[in-house]
Design a protein around this motif. Structure first.
Motif, PDB file in Angstrom:
ATOM      1  N   ALA A   1       0.722  -0.917  -0.260  1.00 45.91           N
ATOM      2  CA  ALA A   1       0.080   0.153   0.112  1.00 45.91           C
ATOM      3  C   ALA A   1       0.487   1.596  -0.294  1.00 45.91           C
ATOM      4  O   ALA A   1       0.746   2.138  -0.468  1.00 45.91           O
ATOM      5  CB  ALA A   1      -0.826  -0.450   1.582  1.00 45.91           C
ATOM      6  N   VAL A   2       2.315   1.066   0.723  1.00 42.58           N
ATOM      7  CA  VAL A   2       3.061   2.360   0.616  1.00 42.58           C
ATOM      8  C   VAL A   2       3.515   2.502  -1.006  1.00 42.58           C
ATOM      9  O   VAL A   2       4.239   3.238  -1.154  1.00 42.58           O
ATOM     10  CB  VAL A   2       4.222   1.903   1.287  1.00 42.58           C
ATOM     11  CG1 VAL A   2       4.801   3.396   1.460  1.00 42.58           C
ATOM     12  CG2 VAL A   2       3.194   2.383   2.856  1.00 42.58           C
ATOM     13  N   LEU A   3       3.417   1.243  -1.799  1.00 40.92           N
ATOM     14  CA  LEU A   3       5.063   0.993  -2.672  1.00 40.92           C
ATOM     15  C   LEU A   3       5.265   1.888  -3.555  1.00 40.92           C
ATOM     16  O   LEU A   3       5.799   3.548  -4.448  1.00 40.92           O
ATOM     17  CB  LEU A   3       4.747  -0.250  -3.216  1.00 40.92           C
ATOM     18  CG  LEU A   3       6.571  -0.444  -4.220  1.00 40.92           C
ATOM     19  CD1 LEU A   3       7.023  -0.523  -3.663  1.00 40.92           C
ATOM     20  CD2 LEU A   3       5.937  -1.762  -4.708  1.00 40.92           C
ATOM     21  N   PRO A   4       3.503   2.666  -3.847  1.00 37.13           N
ATOM     22  CA  PRO A   4       3.702   3.483  -5.261  1.00 37.13           C
ATOM     23  C   PRO A   4       3.398   5.330  -4.311  1.00 37.13           C
ATOM     24  O   PRO A   4       3.547   5.907  -5.469  1.00 37.13           O
ATOM     25  CB  PRO A   4       1.263   3.267  -5.336  1.00 37.13           C
ATOM     26  CG  PRO A   4       1.059   1.957  -4.579  1.00 37.13           C
ATOM     27  CD  PRO A   4       1.961   1.877  -2.998  1.00 37.13           C
ATOM     28  N   GLY A   5       3.463   4.857  -3.674  1.00 39.66           N
ATOM     29  CA  GLY A   5       3.956   6.818  -2.689  1.00 39.66           C
ATOM     30  C   GLY A   5       5.738   6.488  -1.757  1.00 39.66           C
ATOM     31  O   GLY A   5       5.632   8.161  -1.178  1.00 39.66           O
TER      32      GLY A   5
ATOM     33  N   THR B   1       4.045   7.806   5.691  1.00 38.39           N
ATOM     34  CA  THR B   1       4.464   6.721   5.941  1.00 38.39           C
ATOM     35  C   THR B   1       5.407   6.676   5.375  1.00 38.39           C
ATOM     36  O   THR B   1       5.835   7.098   4.373  1.00 38.39           O
ATOM     37  CB  THR B   1       3.569   5.772   5.379  1.00 38.39           C
ATOM     38  OG1 THR B   1       3.033   5.149   4.176  1.00 38.39           O
ATOM     39  CG2 THR B   1       2.094   5.720   6.219  1.00 38.39           C
ATOM     40  N   ARG B   2       6.602   5.361   5.999  1.00 41.40           N
ATOM     41  CA  ARG B   2       7.733   5.208   5.432  1.00 41.40           C
ATOM     42  C   ARG B   2       7.779   3.852   5.296  1.00 41.40           C
ATOM     43  O   ARG B   2       7.086   3.565   5.331  1.00 41.40           O
ATOM     44  CB  ARG B   2       9.121   5.478   6.680  1.00 41.40           C
ATOM     45  CG  ARG B   2       8.829   7.918   6.618  1.00 41.40           C
ATOM     46  CD  ARG B   2       9.747   7.286   7.862  1.00 41.40           C
ATOM     47  NE  ARG B   2      10.618   8.977   8.220  1.00 41.40           N
ATOM     48  CZ  ARG B   2      10.683   9.302   9.720  1.00 41.40           C
ATOM     49  NH1 ARG B   2      11.439   8.514  10.532  1.00 41.40           N
ATOM     50  NH2 ARG B   2      10.433  10.028   9.195  1.00 41.40           N
ATOM     51  N   ALA B   3       8.714   3.146   4.542  1.00 41.25           N
ATOM     52  CA  ALA B   3       9.319   2.462   3.867  1.00 41.25           C
ATOM     53  C   ALA B   3       9.374   1.259   5.304  1.00 41.25           C
ATOM     54  O   ALA B   3       9.905   1.393   6.262  1.00 41.25           O
ATOM     55  CB  ALA B   3      10.052   2.109   2.901  1.00 41.25           C
ATOM     56  N   GLY B   4       8.912  -0.106   5.167  1.00 37.15           N
ATOM     57  CA  GLY B   4       8.505  -0.752   6.171  1.00 37.15           C
ATOM     58  C   GLY B   4       7.937  -0.986   7.202  1.00 37.15           C
ATOM     59  O   GLY B   4       8.016  -1.390   8.561  1.00 37.15           O
ATOM     60  N   THR B   5       7.214   0.526   7.308  1.00 37.35           N
ATOM     61  CA  THR B   5       6.651   1.071   9.300  1.00 37.35           C
ATOM     62  C   THR B   5       4.796   1.546   8.836  1.00 37.35           C
ATOM     63  O   THR B   5       4.220   1.243   7.341  1.00 37.35           O
ATOM     64  CB  THR B   5       6.849   2.303   9.828  1.00 37.35           C
ATOM     65  OG1 THR B   5       6.763   3.047   8.303  1.00 37.35           O
ATOM     66  CG2 THR B   5       8.541   2.299   9.682  1.00 37.35           C
ATOM     67  N   GLU B   6       4.309   0.416   9.643  1.00 36.57           N
ATOM     68  CA  GLU B   6       2.950   0.926   9.732  1.00 36.57           C
ATOM     69  C   GLU B   6       2.705   2.308   9.702  1.00 36.57           C
ATOM     70  O   GLU B   6       3.254   3.238  10.350  1.00 36.57           O
ATOM     71  CB  GLU B   6       2.349   0.007  11.093  1.00 36.57           C
ATOM     72  CG  GLU B   6       2.444  -1.815  11.037  1.00 36.57           C
ATOM     73  CD  GLU B   6       1.612  -1.824   9.342  1.00 36.57           C
ATOM     74  OE1 GLU B   6       2.104  -3.130   9.129  1.00 36.57           O
ATOM     75  OE2 GLU B   6       0.469  -1.959   8.733  1.00 36.57           O
ATOM     76  N   PRO B   7       1.209   2.798   9.511  1.00 37.73           N
ATOM     77  CA  PRO B   7       0.984   4.310   9.617  1.00 37.73           C
ATOM     78  C   PRO B   7       0.645   4.808  10.996  1.00 37.73           C
ATOM     79  O   PRO B   7       0.545   3.640  11.767  1.00 37.73           O
ATOM     80  CB  PRO B   7      -0.234   4.645   8.154  1.00 37.73           C
ATOM     81  CG  PRO B   7      -0.194   3.154   8.045  1.00 37.73           C
ATOM     82  CD  PRO B   7       0.625   2.417   8.442  1.00 37.73           C
TER      83      PRO B   7
END
Length: 409
Positions: A344-348, A356-362
């Motif tokens: 879910a984070v990958l597109p942005g 959010t940051r890669a590998g972390t939950e919002p």
């Protein structure tokens, strides 16, 4: 330099766009009203001239009252009395006008109202007779009202079109301003992000140097600390130069040939102290002796360092930096054994100010994800790109791809 919130900038730009559109629309509307008024005046003047000419010709050519031009009623007063066209309206002939012309001998034009209609009457002395012609103006008035209605409708539509065109032109005119404001905001954000760490290090070294001076430490110790301050200041100058180069759209700057393998080794060395604090091991894995690319030393080093820092932040125990050649491109792959990247984070992932940051939950706290966005922009400036994925072990894999300095090497 004060910063204006992006939402406020957007409101100001929208307001400027609408204001410019309304100004253009009102200017066009004023021109339309002026031209319409001039057109109406010309039409009315033409109608008046036509009516006057028709009545004068009817009076000059009238031999009797039996056969007047269409829409015209005649009256002739002579020695034998007053005769009028059969069926003439009750208000015709205009006896007061006949009496006035009989007394003064001067022809005159009058308007007579009666029976819900308006008549224009022309009276003239001709030899021993007084001749009068009257014309019903209802058809002329109807035509004038239709003309005014048509102009009102067309003017209203023209005003709407003018406002729409003005807003469109306003947006095009304001677009460079929006671009300039966006560039200003991006530069401030880039500078704030990039200068935070070197300024902190420079301040720390300066404080340490001051303490050494206060304690009267040895010359060698003071020289080493001073050299560290000079090195940090030089690093800071490199970052500023690269930021200014990125902000100047006219600049090319890709004139230096750099070894990407060496830059990866430098990034690994720079990230080792922070990785050690997290019990993370950084390993550089070059597959070729050298990978020559063209670009700015500070920009590419910052890009690789940012990828390493991101990997260290999310790794459990290890980070690998692999440099390899792929056709005519040089590739730097930074992988970690962390939790990977949420789809879910990958597109942005490479967008500015990601929540959010890669590998972390919002989380409720907002994260200014500008580091990876800067990597993407640096890669684009150097003719390359950056991508993200998952390595075979399940961790994150960030890949920086750049064109080789010499595709035939």
């Amino acid at each position: 330099m004060s910063r204006v919130p992006a939402s406020t900038e957007a409101r100001l730009l929208r307001r400027a766009t609408w204001r410019l559109g309304l100004q253009v629309g009102l200017s066009v509307a004023a021109i339309v009203v002026l031209l319409s008024g001039l057109a109406v005046f010309m039409v009315l003047r033409s109608q008046q001239d036509d009516v006057t000419t028709l009545l004068q010709q009817a009076v000059s050519q009238a031999d009797d009252v039996q056969d007047p031009p269409a829409g015209v009623w005649l009256a002739i007063q002579g020695p034998g009395g007053l005769t009028a066209t059969p069926g003439a309206p009750a208000v015709l002939p205009d006896r007061a006008a006949l009496a006035n012309v009989a007394e003064t001998g001067v022809a005159r034009t009058d308007e007579v109202r009666g029976g819900g209609a308006v008549y224009q009457v022309y009276t003239q002395r001709r030899d021993t007779q007084l001749v009068q012609a009257g014309l019903d103006l209802r058809s002329n008035n109807d035509e004038r009202e239709r003309l005014l209605a048509a102009m009102l409708v067309s003017g209203g539509l023209g005003l709407l079109l003018a406002v729409g065109a003005g807003v469109w032109l306003g947006r095009r005119a304001v677009a460079p301003m929006a671009t300039a404001l966006g560039m200003q905001r991006r530069f401030v954000a880039d500078a704030s992000h990039e200068l935070r760490t070197p300024l902190t290090l420079l301040s720390t070294r300066a404080q340490v140097l001051r303490r050494h001076l206060q304690r009267g430490d040895s010359r060698e110790r003071l020289t080493a600390e001073a050299d560290g301050v000079v090195a940090d200041a030089g690093h800071l100058a490199d970052i500023l130069e690269d930021l200014l180069l990125a902000a100047d759209v006219r600049a090319d700057g890709l004139t230096t040939t750099l070894d990407l393998v060496d830059l990866a080794a430098r990034a690994a060395a720079a990230g080792t102290p922070a990785a050690a604090e997290r019990s993370v091991l950084i390993e550089a894995r070059p597959t070729v002796p050298a990978l020559l690319v063209r670009g700015t030393h500070g920009g590419l080093l910052r890009a690789v360092t940012a990828l390493v820092d991101n990997a260290v932040t999310h790794a459990r125990s290890s980070v690998a930096i692999t440099t390899r050649r792929a056709g005519t491109t040089a590739v730097v792959e930074v992988s970690d054994d962390g939790p990977g990247i949420d789809p879910a984070v990958l597109p942005g992932l490479f967008e500015r100010f990601s929540s959010t940051r890669a590998g972390t939950e919002p989380s409720p706290r907002r994260h200014y994800g500008i580091g990876l966005a800067l990597v993407s922009e640096i890669a684009e400036r150097h003719g390359g790109h950056v991508s993200a994925g998952t390595n075979p072990d399940g961790g994150a894999l960030l890949t920086l791809t750049l064109p080789l300095a010499d595709a035939g090497q």
